[in-house]
Design a protein around this motif. Sequence first.
Motif, PDB file in Angstrom:
ATOM      1  N   VAL A  20      -6.523  33.251   2.175  1.00 45.45           N
ATOM      2  CA  VAL A  20      -7.493  33.010   1.106  1.00 45.45           C
ATOM      3  C   VAL A  20      -8.627  34.019   1.205  1.00 45.45           C
ATOM      4  O   VAL A  20      -9.139  34.299   2.296  1.00 45.45           O
ATOM      5  CB  VAL A  20      -8.069  31.577   1.190  1.00 45.45           C
ATOM      6  N   VAL A  33      -5.960  33.150  -3.638  1.00 45.91           N
ATOM      7  CA  VAL A  33      -4.983  32.634  -2.673  1.00 45.91           C
ATOM      8  C   VAL A  33      -3.713  33.469  -2.790  1.00 45.91           C
ATOM      9  O   VAL A  33      -3.225  33.717  -3.905  1.00 45.91           O
ATOM     10  CB  VAL A  33      -4.656  31.153  -2.934  1.00 45.91           C
ATOM     11  N   VAL A  78      -6.315  25.794  -3.331  1.00 46.07           N
ATOM     12  CA  VAL A  78      -5.076  25.943  -2.567  1.00 46.07           C
ATOM     13  C   VAL A  78      -4.105  24.823  -2.942  1.00 46.07           C
ATOM     14  O   VAL A  78      -4.472  23.646  -2.935  1.00 46.07           O
ATOM     15  CB  VAL A  78      -5.362  25.896  -1.049  1.00 46.07           C
TER      16      VAL A  78
END
Length: 297
Positions: A6, A19, A57
């Motif tokens: 990330v 991401v 995420v």
Amino acid sequence: MTDVIVGLDAGGTKLGVRVAALDGSLIADVSLPAEDWSASPAGDAARWLIRRLNRVVPEGDRVVAVGVGAQGCDTVEHCGELAHELGALGYPASVVNDAALLVPAAGLTTGIGVIAGTGSIAVGGDATGETLFAGGWGWVIGDDGGAPAVVREATIAALAANDDGEPDDGLLRALLLAFGVDSAPALARAVNDTPTPENWGPRAIAVFAAADAGSALAVGVVERAADHLAHLVDQLVRRGAVGETVVTAGSVIANQPRLSAALSERIAAAHPSISIVPLADAPVAGGIELARRLTAP
């Protein structure tokens, strides 16, 4: 479960979150509001970042490394504290000032990053790898070239000229329209009553428009902003910053060609061997690169 890395770019108004899978494929790339971002204390800052990271995420994926560029992390020690706090929460991290994302985001290992957005700062590194900072004092007392500071300096120039009895050359009128007021005293009140980046910053576009329309006062404000940004580069070079490239980014320098051109002229005159490269990707790409380096064997 997919292992991911990330990149985070925490600025004055927004948080960039990118991401990627370990093979480089992009999974998510979003921007979140960040008006309440603060890099201090480091523990609170780490938790703030993780809460927002987890919104982006995908559920079930595992974050194996995070690269962070953080406005307000203006010393190596502070960056280390934030990296430690993120690691303690289970997120191995590399943390730099947000301007330090520019060089890796441009695919370089050395150089100087210059940001002019909500604030302004220059970041480089010397031959030993020590991070060097210039500027980044905050928009109240510095950060010339950043949007709030441009408005601050333009307001001072317009009000001073008005006090001198000089005819308005267009800058005062532009600021009156931008703040929705009808007189110089009302402008002073509108600026002072809400002294925030959110109130001042968006009005910077009016200053550049006034300069383009021929206001000598506005042109002077922009020229002095360019002088300040070029001086930041001078300071880092004198202190041993390595690299032959200055990478520029930030909402003001990216969207205002007058400022970008003036800065390029000054750097070229003072440092002929240095090239100036506007960042083509978002700075958060540098966060992904930092995270990738953490996972390299």
